[in-house]
Design a protein around this motif. Structure first.
Motif, PDB file in Angstrom:
ATOM      1  N   GLY A 104      25.224  42.558  42.363  1.00  0.00           N
ATOM      2  CA  GLY A 104      25.756  43.870  42.696  1.00  0.00           C
ATOM      3  C   GLY A 104      27.139  43.793  43.323  1.00  0.00           C
ATOM      4  N   GLU A 105      27.751  42.601  43.260  1.00  0.00           N
ATOM      5  CA  GLU A 105      29.074  42.383  43.862  1.00  0.00           C
ATOM      6  C   GLU A 105      30.100  43.332  43.265  1.00  0.00           C
ATOM      7  N   GLN A 106      30.736  44.142  44.120  1.00  0.00           N
ATOM      8  CA  GLN A 106      31.747  45.092  43.644  1.00  0.00           C
ATOM      9  C   GLN A 106      33.169  44.621  43.901  1.00  0.00           C
ATOM     10  N   ARG A 107      33.316  43.584  44.703  1.00  0.00           N
ATOM     11  CA  ARG A 107      34.653  43.035  44.921  1.00  0.00           C
ATOM     12  C   ARG A 107      35.037  42.194  43.713  1.00  0.00           C
ATOM     13  N   GLY A 108      36.313  42.092  43.454  1.00  0.00           N
ATOM     14  CA  GLY A 108      36.783  41.316  42.317  1.00  0.00           C
ATOM     15  C   GLY A 108      36.649  39.820  42.533  1.00  0.00           C
TER      16      GLY A 108
END
Length: 158
Positions: free
Chosen positions: A130-134
């Motif tokens: 679910g990582e939303q950081r690039g």
């Protein structure tokens, strides 16, 4: 519920990790990664998920059950930032801490973005987080577990 297993490791992910052999690679990726399209080209051929957590947290879970390959120079890779290959975004800095905490004796080697995509297509599996950081994208090469007393067991391969 199983004892001593990270609760993030669902049945599909555990099956894939267990099925992998020495030298097989897996991808842990962020929500921005073209995960489904690339996963279709992998050995498993379907996308695995560990939702609602960061890539470093998923990395911690995976490293709790598999060793990294000690026969290669770079068993852990990170996707380079386009135009700034030495930059370490927050997700990568946190992943470095998880790698160190796991006891693995390696560092993340950088891999250019397009080369990362091509290598990911050859992986055993892709696990989307679910990582939303690039740039929360990593490739790990599975190593071997050798029992300390293997030589002393009857029938053990020498």
């Amino acid at each position: 519920m199983l004892k001593n297993l990270d609760p993030l490791l669902n049945a599909d992910v555990l099956h894939a990790l267990h099925s992998m052999g020495h030298g097989d690679e897996l991808v842990i990726c962020d929500a921005n990664f073209p995960a489904d399209a690339i996963a279709r080209k992998t050995v498993i051929g379907t996308l695995l998920r560990i939702d609602a957590v960061s890539s470093p947290r998923a990395l911690k879970a995976v490293l709790s059950v598999i060793p990294l390959d000690t026969f290669v120079d770079a068993p852990a890779l990170r996707m380079e930032v386009v135009g700034a290959p030495q930059e370490l975004p927050a997700a990568q800095r946190e992943a470095i801490l998880e790698l160190e905490a796991s006891g693995e004796k390696t560092v993340f080697a950088p891999l250019e973005r397009m080369a990362f995509y091509e290598r990911a297509k050859q992986a055993y599996c892709v696990i989307m987080t679910g990582e939303q950081r690039g740039y929360g994208c990593f490739i790990l090469k599975k190593g071997v577990l050798i029992a300390a007393d293997a030589e002393s067991r009857p029938g053990a391969v020498q």
